[in-house]
Design an enzyme around this catalytic site. Structure first.
Site, PDB file in Angstrom:
ATOM      1  N   LYS A 118       1.441  -1.055  -6.534  1.00  0.00           N
ATOM      2  CA  LYS A 118       2.408  -2.375  -6.508  1.00  0.00           C
ATOM      3  C   LYS A 118       3.794  -1.515  -6.091  1.00  0.00           C
ATOM      4  O   LYS A 118       4.353  -0.875  -7.115  1.00  0.00           O
ATOM      5  CB  LYS A 118       2.472  -2.890  -7.944  1.00  0.00           C
ATOM      6  CG  LYS A 118       3.364  -4.161  -7.903  1.00  0.00           C
ATOM      7  CD  LYS A 118       3.544  -4.654  -9.347  1.00  0.00           C
ATOM      8  CE  LYS A 118       4.814  -5.816  -9.683  1.00  0.00           C
ATOM      9  NZ  LYS A 118       4.678  -6.426 -10.802  1.00  0.00           N
TER      10      LYS A 118
ATOM     11  N   TYR B 218       1.898   1.321 -10.538  1.00  0.00           N
ATOM     12  CA  TYR B 218       3.165   0.328 -10.550  1.00  0.00           C
ATOM     13  C   TYR B 218       4.447   1.353 -10.390  1.00  0.00           C
ATOM     14  O   TYR B 218       4.902   1.872 -11.326  1.00  0.00           O
ATOM     15  CB  TYR B 218       3.097  -0.447 -11.676  1.00  0.00           C
ATOM     16  CG  TYR B 218       4.276  -1.533 -11.848  1.00  0.00           C
ATOM     17  CD1 TYR B 218       5.083  -1.778 -10.626  1.00  0.00           C
ATOM     18  CD2 TYR B 218       4.561  -2.186 -12.865  1.00  0.00           C
ATOM     19  CE1 TYR B 218       5.816  -2.788 -10.741  1.00  0.00           C
ATOM     20  CE2 TYR B 218       5.476  -3.197 -13.044  1.00  0.00           C
ATOM     21  CZ  TYR B 218       6.254  -3.427 -11.990  1.00  0.00           C
ATOM     22  OH  TYR B 218       6.989  -4.487 -12.114  1.00  0.00           O
TER      23      TYR B 218
END
Length: 294
Positions: free
Chosen positions: A162, A133
């Site tokens: 992400k 992330y």
């Protein structure tokens, strides 16, 4: 492969600020019946920063049980302490999560070598897939594409990112360095359409908390090359995508969920409830999306 619209789930609280288990389970069930492609509990939108470790683990267990393998569960497992991130990731694996979402360490600002060590340590500690992330706006560090490439090439369970950089060119750069099988998911609803056009395969979405069907349809249209429909859906969603971030998240999306009768709007301090002016803007955005009758 993880793809499509994956909801970054809110965590419902009761009026005293305790986790509302029934509301959470009902909300997860509603997401699935609306056609969402996956769910991601205890991330930023799930207020992980103000959950205790016990609560964090509780939410993952509830989510896995409610989902019952119908869609992938991508459990948040990030920390700015490597040992804590390992503990959370190991718990998520034991609880039955399909993958973990691990944020780049925040506040202590490691360099690229530190980032590599952090993620490699987690990868060695679990066997389930790991999604990096990368969110410089919150963590104050940006994982270099080269670091991402090295992690992806050296660890079979680091499978993608992400990307919440809001830099659309990163999709092409990451695809070039990491290859076509590297899973790229947008972390920003406002860039989801363009992200897919550049080679992404989905979005870990905030707006899908209240618009799972529309977000899933947008993603499906992209996959089928129907960008005319995707643009139309994007136009319906864009005011909502912006409105829920006028004030610190997740106050906006929780208010929207409450407005639709999905759960209460309670947030934990230091996040505070919305001002009336922002509520009005969100109401208008919900109406524009066709989610709220005027």
């Amino acid at each position: 492969m993880l793809k499509g619209a994956i909801t970054a789930l809110i965590t419902p609280f009761d009026h005293k600020g305790a986790i509302d288990e029934r509301a959470f389970c009902d909300f997860v069930e509603w997401q699935i019946t609306q056609g969402i492609n996956g769910v991601s509990p205890v991330g930023t939108t799930g207020e992980s920063a103000t959950l205790s470790h016990e609560e964090h683990k509780q939410i993952i267990e509830l989510c896995v049980e409610q989902v019952a393998k119908r869609v992938p569960v991508v459990a948040g497992a990030g920390s700015n302490s490597t040992s804590e991130a390992i503990e959370l990731a190991q718990h998520a694996e034991k609880a039955g999560a399909d993958a973990v979402l691990v944020v780049t360490p925040y506040y202590n600002r490691p360099n690229q070598s530190g980032l590599y060590k952090h993620f490699s340590s987690i990868a060695k500690a679990v066997s389930i897939p790991i999604i990096i992330y990368n969110i410089p706006g919150r963590s104050v560090i940006d994982m270099a594409v080269e670091t991402m490439r090295d992690l992806y090439q050296n660890f079979n369970n680091i499978i993608g990112v992400k990307d919440a950089t809001s830099r659309i060119e990163r999709v092409s750069e990451q695809g070039e360095k990491c290859g076509k099988d590297f899973v790229q998911l947008s972390g920003d609803d406002c860039t989801a359409l363009g992200f897919n056009a550049h080679g992404g395969v989905g979005c870990i979405s905030v707006s899908s908390n209240v618009a799972p069907k529309l977000c899933a349809e947008l993603q499906a249209a992209c996959f089928h090359g129907d960008y005319k429909t995707a643009r139309e859906l994007n136009d319906r969603l864009m005011p909502l995508n912006r409105a829920v971030f006028i004030e610190p998240s997740p106050a906006g999306i929780k208010y929207a969920a409450a407005k639709l009768g999905l759960c209460g709007e309670t947030v934990r301090s230091p996040i505070v409830p919305l001002t009336e002016s922002t509520k009005k803007i969100i109401d208008e955005a919900l109406s524009h999306a066709g989610l709220l009758k005027a």
